[in-house]
Design an enzyme around this catalytic site. Structure first.
Site, mmCIF file in Angstrom:
data_model
loop_
_atom_site.group_PDB
_atom_site.id
_atom_site.type_symbol
_atom_site.label_atom_id
_atom_site.label_comp_id
_atom_site.label_asym_id
_atom_site.label_seq_id
_atom_site.Cartn_x
_atom_site.Cartn_y
_atom_site.Cartn_z
ATOM 1 C CB SER A 14 -0.928 0.008 1.216
ATOM 2 O OG SER A 14 -0.194 -0.115 2.395
ATOM 3 C CG HIS B 183 -2.776 -0.002 -2.973
ATOM 4 N ND1 HIS B 183 -2.958 1.335 -2.711
ATOM 5 C CD2 HIS B 183 -3.035 -0.639 -1.805
ATOM 6 C CE1 HIS B 183 -3.307 1.490 -1.429
ATOM 7 N NE2 HIS B 183 -3.349 0.295 -0.860
ATOM 8 C CD GLU C 264 -3.474 4.254 -5.091
ATOM 9 O OE1 GLU C 264 -2.858 3.601 -4.222
ATOM 10 O OE2 GLU C 264 -3.460 5.498 -5.117
ATOM 11 C CG ASN D 161 -2.729 4.713 1.520
ATOM 12 O OD1 ASN D 161 -3.919 4.974 1.740
ATOM 13 N ND2 ASN D 161 -2.260 3.489 1.516
#
Ligand code: T1G
Length: 697
Positions: A418, A439, A451, A489
């Site tokens: 991640s 991801h 992702e 993130n």
């Protein structure tokens, strides 16, 4: 059969066989109701009316569906005649039977066209719905007036506010169609033949008094359904407008109801929410496109998958692939871990069955696709291998080296990391060109966002394969570059830049979360931190050498949030809502006293700005660095991965409505006040703000 008379050479054809005309909508790729197609329908009706040999009309769509509705590329431009409501009125007023033969999508204006017909039949493949609410609109061509007359106001308001389509079988149950048949045109011809033989003049929904009376009798059920569907609106305008329009179908006569529907539609289509939702629609389509690939690049084939790690992520990923029909090899290091993982998968499917969303047979079929193994060598036959092991670079590099040794020569090695450096992970193998990041977001079998991380050496066919597989999983793949946290993130980290300062300056976790809920997010940042586990972000901070005094203190006390019963909130058994934790407030007060900060009540608007502006600033940096291909990709990631309210269009689109100069000034003030570099306005933001521009696209 007579020669085809093209009513309008390219978009509508009219042929005739034994007295029944076939009117075919033909505007590839989805028969969107462009001005030309609307004019073509009107012309075809006039041609059919002038031909005494024609006793009925069957309407159908060329290609993969009936009609995808209004041409959304025409939105924002001055509406041109013939207007769609008038086209549908002309269908309804045709003096002989008109039967719609529906296959594939009949959405929005496409279903409204079918509602103008005197009867409808569907193929099993039909996908009928009124998704306008997802574009911040209401059906604007009679759907809010005709559908309640056809299926009752309660069923109609649920379908309109959900925006979700129904298939042929469900449409038959609701009464949208009277028959489901594989050969839908033949079935429509037969029905038209019966209607001709009956000798009864066709009656359209708008003038069917009996249906209106029956609809009005359903008012109580409608009001109950309306109250229920509005619970999820959370700031969006269109759901309430849909409810009001359906209520008009009971209170007003058809003409007045149509007038009110038109007025509401025109008001919404000009509004910020619909512009944001239309932006999100096109951004989602654009997100799957990859810039800069060789024109002849094709996706490497993926027919079988191996998932390494049967934990929360690995189990969810295995389910996502099994749900899409892929055979999955699920590999763990111990029989106990494998059994635990398979047990969780079984439990997840069982809860879906319990909710009536899956049959036992389907559950068994999907679980049968997942084969558990303890031997890493089982990857030898997999075309795609997804590692979902512990988020530690050393662990991942060691595993990838083993996979490199054991996998087939054409296998794709995907990492579900991640935020770790996919280039470094790829370098642990002899095939960096075959390494890509995939991801997934937890729960991986549910969350739409994927992702796809493009490392420096990822080959085009590997990248295309990851995107193609993502779409086959029913996900929204977005290609991102390598950096810590990629796009989603990394922006989430930026959102949290000012969280602790807000607590120290006087806001409570509940006030911050309430402000973020008021902006449209389903969950506030503190509730999200407690849910995900404070230890996760603690580990990420330590990896970056960063600290957060309050969160670090909580973690040092072992307070990781919901899973330990205490984090930023207290979680008491039997208490549905989280409770304030006085120790968090005491710590914030102590820091304020130490720093000489006078605590104050902080307005919700200021809280939202101090969360949102750093996100937009980080998005600008991400664009400067080429980590995201386009601003719309960032919007799609945050809408589908983190709950950004779609009716605000995502952070980069929302920035345009706020004004980049205002955002720049807000960040500059915070930078000067705190001296913290993360608040310094990004160069791209400065440049666009100076030019009075926005993050278009
Ligand atoms: N108008 C214009 N273009 C459209 C379109 C539309 N309605 N729908 C799709 N396209 C384009 C899309 O951008 C893509 O273009 C190509 O068609 C293939 O689409 C009055 C006002 C129909 C289920 O919301 O849900 O009617 O990228 O890749 O996966 O009350 O498209 O190839 O250049 O998505 O097979 C309501 C939206 C409009 C339907 C097909 N209708 N479309 O999915 O293909 S508002 C919708 C879809 C309305 C009335 C109101 C899907 C699809 P390109 P695709 P697909």
């Amino acid at each position: 059969m007579t020669e085809p008379h093209s009513a309008s050479p390219d978009v509508v054809t009219l042929t005739q066989e034994n007295g029944i005309a076939l009117l075919t909508l033909n505007n590839p790729p989805v028969n969107a109701l462009s001005t030309a197609l609307r004019a073509g329908i009107v012309a075809a009706l006039a041609e059919a009316a002038a031909d005494p040999a024609i006793e009925a009309i069957v309407m159908t769509g060329a290609g993969r569906g009936f009609c995808a509705g209004a041409d959304i590329t025409e939105f924002g431009k001055p509406p041109r005649e013939p207007f769609l409501p008038d086209v549908i009125a002309a269908i309804e007023a045709f003096p002989k039977p008109v039967v719609a033969a529906i296959h594939g999508p009949a959405l929005g204006g496409g279903l409204e066209v079918a509602l103008g017909a005197h009867a409808r039949v569907a193929a099993p493949s039909a996908k009928m719905g009124l998704p306008e609410v997802k574009l911040g609109l209401i059906p604007g061509a009679g759907g809010t007036q005709r559908l309640p007359r056809l299926i009752g106001p309660a069923a109609a308001v649920k379908l309109i506010v959900s925006g979700e389509p129904v298939g042929g079988a469900e449409a038959l149950k609701l009464g949208i169609v009277t028959e489901v048949a594989e050969d839908v045109v033949a079935a429509a011809r037969a029905l038209a033949r019966q209607m001709i033989a009956s000798g009864v003049a066709p009656v359209g929904l708008s003038s069917d008094a009996a249906r209106l009376e029956a609809a009005r009798a359903g008012r109580d059920a409608f009001e109950a359904a309306a109250a229920e569907v509005l619970k999820g609106a959370r700031g969006a305008e269109a759901p309430a407008a849909c409810v009001a329009a359906v209520r008009n179908s009971l209170d007003l006569d058809f003409e007045a109801g149509m007038k009110a529907e038109r007025a509401a539609f025109l008001s919404l289509v000009a509004g910020d929410q619909s512009k944001a939702l239309r932006h999100a629609f096109f951004a989602e389509k654009a997100a799957a496109k990859i810039d800069g690939l060789p024109a002849d690049a094709v996706a490497r084939p993926v027919r079988s998958v191996a998932v390494i790690g049967a934990g929360t992520m690995g189990g969810g990923i295995a389910m996502a692939f099994a749900n899409a029909g892929y055979p999955v090899t699920l590999i763990e290091t111990s029989a106990e871990a494998l059994a635990r993982g398979q047990g969780n998968i079984d439990k997840n499917y069982a809860s879906t069955v319990a909710r009536g969303r899956m049959s036992e047979a389907e559950k068994a079929e999907r679980i049968a696709r997942i084969t558990g193994w303890l031997d890493l060598g089982a990857v030898a036959s997999a075309d795609l291998i997804v590692e979902a092991v512990f988020e530690d670079m050393g662990v991942k590099k060691t595993l990838m080296a083993d996979l490199d040794r054991l996998a087939g020569p054409d296998a794709i090695l995907a990492t579900n990391t991640s935020y770790l450096d996919v280039n470094e992970i790829a370098a642990a193998t002899s095939r960096p060109e075959a390494v890509v990041g995939m991801h997934f977001f937890s729960p991986a079998n549910i969350m739409k966002l994927l992702e796809v991380v493009r490392a420096e050496k990822t080959a085009p066919d590997v990248l295309l394969a990851a995107v193609e597989v993502g779409r086959k999983l029913g996900k929204i793949p977005v290609v991102v570059g390598v950096c810590n946290g990629f796009v989603g993130n990394r922006i989430l980290r930026a959102q949290r830049n000012d969280l602790e300062a807000l607590l120290v300056e006087g806001a409570s976790p509940a006030e911050v979360d309430a402000a973020w809920n008021g902006f449209g997010f389903p969950m506030g940042p503190f509730a999200m931190l407690d849910l995900a586990g404070l230890d996760i972000s603690w580990r990420a901070r330590k990896a970056l050498g960063q600290t957060a005094e309050i969160a670090d203190h909580l973690c040092e006390q072992g307070r990781f949030g919901q899973k330990t019963g205490r984090g930023f909130y207290r979680y008491e058994p039997g208490e549905r809502k989280p409770l304030a934790d006085s120790e968090v407030e005491d710590l914030a007060k102590a820091i304020a006293a130490r720093e000489g900060i006078t605590r104050r009540s902080i307005p919700a608007a200021e809280i939202v700005e101090r969360l949102l502006y750093p996100m937009i600033n980080e998005g600008a940096r991400i664009l400067e660095e080429g980590i995201a291909q386009r601003p719309g990709d960032i919007d799609v990631i945050w809408i589908f991965g983190y709950g950004f309210p779609a009716w605000r269009g995502g952070p980069m689109h929302a920035a345009g409505n706020i004004g980049l100069a205002r955002i720049r000034d807000g960040l500059q003030a915070r930078f000067e006040q705190s001296g913290r570099a993360e608040f310094k306005p990004a160069a791209l933001l400065e440049r666009l703000a100076a030019d009075g521009g926005s993050f278009a696209g």
